[in-house]
Write an enzyme that holds these catalytic residues in place. Structure first.
Site, PDB file in Angstrom:
ATOM      1  N   TYR A   6      38.788  40.393  31.613  1.00 21.45           N
ATOM      2  CA  TYR A   6      39.059  40.683  33.011  1.00 21.45           C
ATOM      3  C   TYR A   6      40.539  40.519  33.329  1.00 21.45           C
ATOM      4  CZ  TYR A   6      39.116  40.057  38.097  1.00 21.45           C
ATOM      5  OH  TYR A   6      39.407  40.149  39.428  1.00 21.45           O
ATOM      6  N   SER A  26      45.109  39.990  40.203  1.00 20.79           N
ATOM      7  CA  SER A  26      44.451  38.688  40.183  1.00 20.79           C
ATOM      8  C   SER A  26      45.402  37.619  39.686  1.00 20.79           C
ATOM      9  CB  SER A  26      43.213  38.711  39.284  1.00 20.79           C
ATOM     10  OG  SER A  26      42.646  37.414  39.200  1.00 20.79           O
TER      11      SER A  26
END
Length: 258
Positions: free
Chosen positions: A158, A145
């Site tokens: 996350y 990500s």
């Protein structure tokens, strides 16, 4: 890739579905892993088959006891049934959750542990268990990500899980390279998936995101899947240990001075 096989985790929707579709379009037999939405997984398989490709589903919820064992057992059975062997060429670790409860002040131990169980532990041991099925020319592709280089409110835990996957990629590259297997991470930025659709449908949100992009639009699952599909080919055989930024140039700094 007409003689190759692939396992894509989280393949029933969004980026994962598009990865499955593009790999199948190149000729690969695709095992579509999913957590629990039978209808969505069935639709992915049907889309692939309608286009002349081959796929089969594997159901297993990551973060539960025996999750990786379930996937590998079903994978071996499905591959043997369709090809005569349990040989795997491409592993795409796409499945992940983003259930952060907040930043450093708001995160809970329960949410933190589940994030790492699904986003780090499961793909780590899936790679471990899949490697005996792979040979020279194999590909391991992790989905990371862009938040690992961008500090976003509420994304801390996350982002940590995705940073762990980037570290895993670099650290095992030497071991895998000796076997002729490459490993890379693809890091998406803002992408129009079902989860993001409600937010991205607001014109202000679209304008804000586009304004912070070098390529001034929101990404699509097809954008990310195209990078993954390339990494799965022979043409990408000299690329390993990389994190490929597939954000469209998110948050590179001011575009114009003055």
């Amino acid at each position: 890739m007409t003689t190759r096989t692939a396992l894509v985790t989280g393949g029933s929707r969004g980026i994962g579905r598009e990865i499955c579709i593009q790999l199948a379009a190149q000729g690969a037999l695709v095992a579509v892993h999913y957590a629990g939405d039978d209808a969505a997984a069935r639709q992915t398989v049907e889309l692939i088959e309608a286009a002349g490709g081959s796929a089969f589903p594997i159901r297993a919820r990551f973060g539960e006891e025996g999750d990786v064992d379930t996937v590998i057992t079903a994978l071996e059975e499905g591959l043997r049934e369709r090809t005569g062997t349990a040989h795997l060429d491409v592993l795409v670790n796409n499945a992940a959750i983003n259930d952060s409860a907040g930043g450093i002040d708001g995160e809970t131990p329960e949410a933190f542990d589940r994030l790492f169980a699904v986003n780090v532990r499961a793909p780590f041991f899936l790679i471990q268990r899949a490697l005996p099925l792979m040979g020279a020319g194999g590909r391991v592709i992790n989905i990371g990500s862009g938040v690992t280089r961008i500090a976003l409110p509420g994304e801390l835990a996350y982002a940590m899980t995705k940073a762990a996957m980037a570290t895993l990629t670099r650290n095992v590259a030497n071991d895998l390279g000796a076997r002729g297997i490459t490993i890379n991470t693809v890091a998406p930025g803002p992408t129009r998936t079902e989860r993001m659709a409600a937010f991205l449908d607001h014109p202000q949100a679209q304008a804000a995101i586009a304004g912070n992009q070098a390529i001034e639009r929101v990404g699509t699952p097809a954008d990310i899947a195209a990078v993954v599909a390339f990494l799965a080919t022979d043409a990408a055989g000299w690329l390993t240990a990389n994190v490929l930024d597939a954000t469209g140039g998110t948050y590179l700094g001011p575009k114009r001075m003055g």
